[in-house]
Write an enzyme that holds these catalytic residues in place. Structure first.
Site, PDB file in Angstrom:
ATOM      1  N   ARG A  34       0.838  -1.395  -0.049  1.00 30.02           N
ATOM      2  CA  ARG A  34       0.051  -0.025  -0.182  1.00 30.02           C
ATOM      3  C   ARG A  34       0.930   1.378  -0.079  1.00 30.02           C
ATOM      4  NH1 ARG A  34      -3.650   2.805   4.069  1.00 30.02           N
ATOM      5  NH2 ARG A  34      -5.643   3.524   2.863  1.00 30.02           N
ATOM      6  N   ILE A  60      -7.451   7.232  -1.236  1.00 29.90           N
ATOM      7  CA  ILE A  60      -7.143   5.997  -1.430  1.00 29.90           C
ATOM      8  C   ILE A  60      -7.920   5.225  -0.136  1.00 29.90           C
ATOM      9  CG2 ILE A  60      -5.122   6.113  -0.003  1.00 29.90           C
ATOM     10  CD1 ILE A  60      -3.967   3.649  -1.170  1.00 29.90           C
ATOM     11  N   SER A  61      -8.923   4.303  -0.571  1.00 31.11           N
ATOM     12  CA  SER A  61      -9.904   3.568   0.539  1.00 31.11           C
ATOM     13  C   SER A  61      -9.052   3.161   1.569  1.00 31.11           C
ATOM     14  CB  SER A  61     -10.785   2.663  -0.224  1.00 31.11           C
ATOM     15  OG  SER A  61     -11.599   3.505  -1.236  1.00 31.11           O
ATOM     16  N   GLN A  62      -9.981   2.872   2.874  1.00 23.57           N
ATOM     17  CA  GLN A  62      -9.488   2.274   3.862  1.00 23.57           C
ATOM     18  C   GLN A  62      -9.287   0.786   3.465  1.00 23.57           C
ATOM     19  OE1 GLN A  62     -12.792   2.248   6.736  1.00 23.57           O
ATOM     20  NE2 GLN A  62     -11.867   0.941   8.186  1.00 23.57           N
TER      21      GLN A  62
END
Length: 213
Positions: A34, A60-62
Site C-alpha cells: 500500500r 485511497i480507500s480504507q
C-alpha cells in the site's frame, strides 16, 4: 520472547477481526504494498486501516473497505472485472491478483498515468486502462463477470448493470448524502437481486472526464 508483529501483520489481523475471511483476498492484500500508492506526505500512515487523500480531491480507500468490496465480488481466476474509478491504483492492483483481466476507467488522466506506472513497477500485466467517463462503463468490452464502482452512485446504475453477464455481480456505494450504502447487485433471469452490505463513505461518481490544469 515472541517478535512484535509488523505493521502489515497488524493490518491483516485487523481485517480478519472485521470479518474478512477470504484467504485469496487476504493474500492479495498482503502482496500489494500500500505504501507504493500513498502520497509521500502520508507514508507513515500506509499500513493504517484508514482512508488517505490523494491528488485531484480523491482518496485511497480504507484497507478494510478495499477488502470488503473485493470479498463481496466473489472473484474467480477466469473472471473479467470492470473497475469504475482507478484512483491511486491500489484497489486495481488487488483485483488484478485475483482476476484474469481488470478493465479500469479513470476520469483524471494524471491519476491513470500514475497508477499505470505503479502497476508496471509491480509487474502487473493483466490491467487494461481507459481514460473516460465511468458512468458509461466499457460497452466495447462488455459483458463483464464482475463490476466494482469505487465512487458513490446517486441512483441505480442501469447502464453499468446492463454490462454484467448473467449471474454477474456488481458492488458499489449508492446514495446522495455524506454516507452511502454499499450494495451488491447479482444479475438474475428476472432482473437483479440487491443486498445491503452496510454504511460507507465515498466521494461521488461524477459524469464526464475531468479537465486538469
Amino acid at each position: 520472547m515472541s517478535e512484535e508483529p509488523t505493521r502489515l501483520e497488524r493490518l491483516l489481523n485487523t481485517l480478519k477481526d472485521q470479518g474478512i475471511t477470504d484467504k485469496k483476498v487476504l493474500h492479495a492484500m498482503e502482496y500489494t504494498p500500500r505504501d507504493l500508492f500513498v502520497p509521500e506526505l502520508f507514508l507513515d500512515r500506509s499500513w493504517e486501516d484508514s482512508a488517505i487523500p490523494i491528488n485531484c480531491g480523491q482518496t485511497i480507500s480504507q484497507p478494510y473497505i478495499v477488502a470488503l468490496m473485493t470479498q463481496a465480488l466473489k472473484i474467480e481466476g477466469r473472471h473479467r472485472v470492470l473497475e469504475i474509478g482507478t484512483g491511486s491504483g491500489y484497489q486495481t492492483a488487488v483485483l488484478s491478483r485475483l482476476a484474469r483481466y481488470v478493465y479500469t476507467i479513470e476520469r483524471y488522466r494524471s491519476l491513470m498515468v500514475e497508477a499505470e506506472i505503479r502497476h508496471k513497477r509491480l509487474m502487473l500485466e493483466n490491467i487494461i486502462y481507459r481514460f473516460g467517463d465511468g458512468w458509461e462503463g466499457w460497452p466495447e468490452q462488455a459483458p463483464f463477470d464482475r463490476i466494482l464502482v469505487t465512487a458513490a452512485l446517486p441512483e441505480e446504475p442501469t447502464l453499468l448493470l446492463s454490462q454484467l453477464k448473467p449471474k454477474g455481480i456488481m458492488v458499489g456505494p449508492q446514495g446522495r448524502g455524506s454516507t452511502q450504502r454499499l450494495l451488491r447487485y447479482t444479475k438474475t433471469v428476472d432482473g437483479y437481486e440487491t443486498e445491503d452490505l452496510g454504511e460507507v463513505r465515498f466521494v461521488p461518481l461524477i459524469a464526464g472526464v475531468a479537465r486538469e490544469s
